[in-house]
Design a protein around this motif. Structure first.
Motif, PDB file in Angstrom:
ATOM      1  N   GLY A  76      35.476  45.916  41.890  1.00 22.61           N
ATOM      2  CA  GLY A  76      35.074  46.701  40.721  1.00 22.61           C
ATOM      3  C   GLY A  76      35.413  48.168  40.852  1.00 22.61           C
ATOM      4  N   ALA A  77      35.311  48.689  42.070  1.00 20.02           N
ATOM      5  CA  ALA A  77      35.565  50.114  42.296  1.00 20.02           C
ATOM      6  C   ALA A  77      37.055  50.441  42.245  1.00 20.02           C
ATOM      7  CB  ALA A  77      34.995  50.538  43.639  1.00 20.02           C
ATOM      8  N   LEU A  78      37.873  49.574  42.820  1.00 15.81           N
ATOM      9  CA  LEU A  78      39.313  49.847  42.907  1.00 15.81           C
ATOM     10  C   LEU A  78      40.110  49.193  41.796  1.00 15.81           C
ATOM     11  CD1 LEU A  78      39.789  49.290  46.752  1.00 15.81           C
ATOM     12  CD2 LEU A  78      39.441  51.462  45.551  1.00 15.81           C
ATOM     13  N   GLY A  79      39.525  48.206  41.137  1.00 11.66           N
ATOM     14  CA  GLY A  79      40.265  47.402  40.175  1.00 11.66           C
ATOM     15  C   GLY A  79      41.077  46.364  40.933  1.00 11.66           C
ATOM     16  N   PRO A  80      41.420  45.258  40.280  1.00 10.81           N
ATOM     17  CA  PRO A  80      42.156  44.196  40.971  1.00 10.81           C
ATOM     18  C   PRO A  80      43.470  44.661  41.596  1.00 10.81           C
ATOM     19  CG  PRO A  80      41.337  43.409  38.870  1.00 10.81           C
ATOM     20  CD  PRO A  80      41.053  44.878  38.924  1.00 10.81           C
ATOM     21  N   LYS A  81      44.236  45.463  40.865  1.00 19.22           N
ATOM     22  CA  LYS A  81      45.522  45.932  41.392  1.00 19.22           C
ATOM     23  C   LYS A  81      45.314  46.856  42.593  1.00 19.22           C
ATOM     24  CE  LYS A  81      49.837  48.202  40.173  1.00 19.22           C
ATOM     25  NZ  LYS A  81      50.593  48.906  39.148  1.00 19.22           N
ATOM     26  N   GLY A  82      44.381  47.785  42.483  1.00 21.57           N
ATOM     27  CA  GLY A  82      44.099  48.693  43.589  1.00 21.57           C
ATOM     28  C   GLY A  82      43.580  47.956  44.806  1.00 21.57           C
ATOM     29  N   TYR A  83      42.799  46.906  44.576  1.00 22.41           N
ATOM     30  CA  TYR A  83      42.239  46.113  45.674  1.00 22.41           C
ATOM     31  C   TYR A  83      43.346  45.365  46.409  1.00 22.41           C
ATOM     32  CZ  TYR A  83      39.000  42.983  48.106  1.00 22.41           C
ATOM     33  OH  TYR A  83      38.294  42.304  49.063  1.00 22.41           O
ATOM     34  N   VAL A  84      44.225  44.721  45.653  1.00 24.00           N
ATOM     35  CA  VAL A  84      45.295  43.914  46.257  1.00 24.00           C
ATOM     36  C   VAL A  84      46.383  44.796  46.868  1.00 24.00           C
ATOM     37  CG1 VAL A  84      47.103  42.221  45.733  1.00 24.00           C
ATOM     38  CG2 VAL A  84      44.832  41.931  44.780  1.00 24.00           C
ATOM     39  N   CYS A  85      46.634  45.948  46.296  1.00 23.37           N
ATOM     40  CA  CYS A  85      47.691  46.831  46.822  1.00 23.37           C
ATOM     41  C   CYS A  85      47.269  47.570  48.088  1.00 23.37           C
ATOM     42  CB  CYS A  85      48.121  47.830  45.749  1.00 23.37           C
ATOM     43  SG  CYS A  85      49.051  47.050  44.423  1.00 23.37           S
ATOM     44  N   ASN A  86      45.982  47.631  48.378  1.00 20.28           N
ATOM     45  CA  ASN A  86      45.494  48.258  49.601  1.00 20.28           C
ATOM     46  C   ASN A  86      45.486  47.200  50.697  1.00 20.28           C
ATOM     47  OD1 ASN A  86      43.775  49.121  51.720  1.00 20.28           O
ATOM     48  ND2 ASN A  86      42.701  50.505  50.337  1.00 20.28           N
ATOM     49  N   PRO A  87      46.288  47.370  51.754  1.00 24.01           N
ATOM     50  CA  PRO A  87      46.372  46.325  52.789  1.00 24.01           C
ATOM     51  C   PRO A  87      45.030  45.990  53.445  1.00 24.01           C
ATOM     52  CG  PRO A  87      48.051  48.010  53.146  1.00 24.01           C
ATOM     53  CD  PRO A  87      47.181  48.493  52.033  1.00 24.01           C
ATOM     54  N   VAL A  88      44.174  46.971  53.629  1.00 26.83           N
ATOM     55  CA  VAL A  88      42.885  46.739  54.287  1.00 26.83           C
ATOM     56  C   VAL A  88      41.979  45.887  53.405  1.00 26.83           C
ATOM     57  CG1 VAL A  88      40.802  47.848  55.186  1.00 26.83           C
ATOM     58  CG2 VAL A  88      43.036  48.835  55.656  1.00 26.83           C
ATOM     59  N   THR A  89      41.810  46.267  52.142  1.00 27.37           N
ATOM     60  CA  THR A  89      40.932  45.497  51.265  1.00 27.37           C
ATOM     61  C   THR A  89      41.539  44.130  50.944  1.00 27.37           C
ATOM     62  OG1 THR A  89      41.849  46.625  49.320  1.00 27.37           O
ATOM     63  CG2 THR A  89      39.769  47.479  50.227  1.00 27.37           C
ATOM     64  N   CYS A  90      42.846  44.058  50.839  1.00 21.99           N
ATOM     65  CA  CYS A  90      43.509  42.780  50.593  1.00 21.99           C
ATOM     66  C   CYS A  90      43.245  41.818  51.754  1.00 21.99           C
ATOM     67  CB  CYS A  90      45.006  42.999  50.388  1.00 21.99           C
ATOM     68  SG  CYS A  90      45.883  41.504  49.883  1.00 21.99           S
ATOM     69  N   PHE A  91      43.374  42.307  52.989  1.00 17.43           N
ATOM     70  CA  PHE A  91      43.103  41.480  54.159  1.00 17.43           C
ATOM     71  C   PHE A  91      41.628  41.077  54.194  1.00 17.43           C
ATOM     72  CE2 PHE A  91      41.971  41.027  58.691  1.00 17.43           C
ATOM     73  CZ  PHE A  91      42.795  39.950  59.007  1.00 17.43           C
TER      74      PHE A  91
END
Length: 117
Positions: A76-91
């Motif tokens: 919710g904070a980063l948005g789906p794209k921001g979440y997936v594009c960040n390697p740490v949160t994606c992992f």
């Protein structure tokens, strides 16, 4: 910050989630839960010590719920794209999803999923 010009950031829920996600206390609390999760995984052994099985399962479920909540907050904070594009949160998200699958299919400690976690 280039994110500040995006209109979805004006939504109250998103602003609240961003305030939580970027809060130092929240980040440190999640680190504490990660450390606790590592300790509980280290306590798992083969053959399992029967007296520890129930408390370890309870802690494992508690940590899974906490990490699922963290994932929702970060999404919710980063948005789906921001979440997936960040390697740490994606992992992190990948690990949470794998853990949910493992818990759903009734996997126990010692599996490849646990090693990945």
């Amino acid at each position: 910050d280039p994110d500040e010009s995006k209109p979805w950031l004006d939504i109250l829920v998103v602003r609240v989630l961003r305030r939580i996600a970027l809060n130092e206390i929240f980040v440190n609390l999640i680190m504490l839960f990660i450390a606790g999760n590592v300790v509980t995984m280290m306590l798992e052994q083969f053959p399992p010590q029967v007296s520890w099985m129930q408390p370890l399962k309870a802690f494992e479920l508690l940590f899974l719920v906490i990490f699922c909540i963290e994932m929702v907050i970060m999404l919710g904070a980063l948005g789906p794209k921001g979440y997936v594009c960040n390697p740490v949160t994606c992992f992190d998200g990948f690990i949470v999803i794998i853990s949910v699958i493992q818990a759903t299919v009734g996997g126990s400690g010692g599996s490849a999923f646990t090693a990945l976690r």
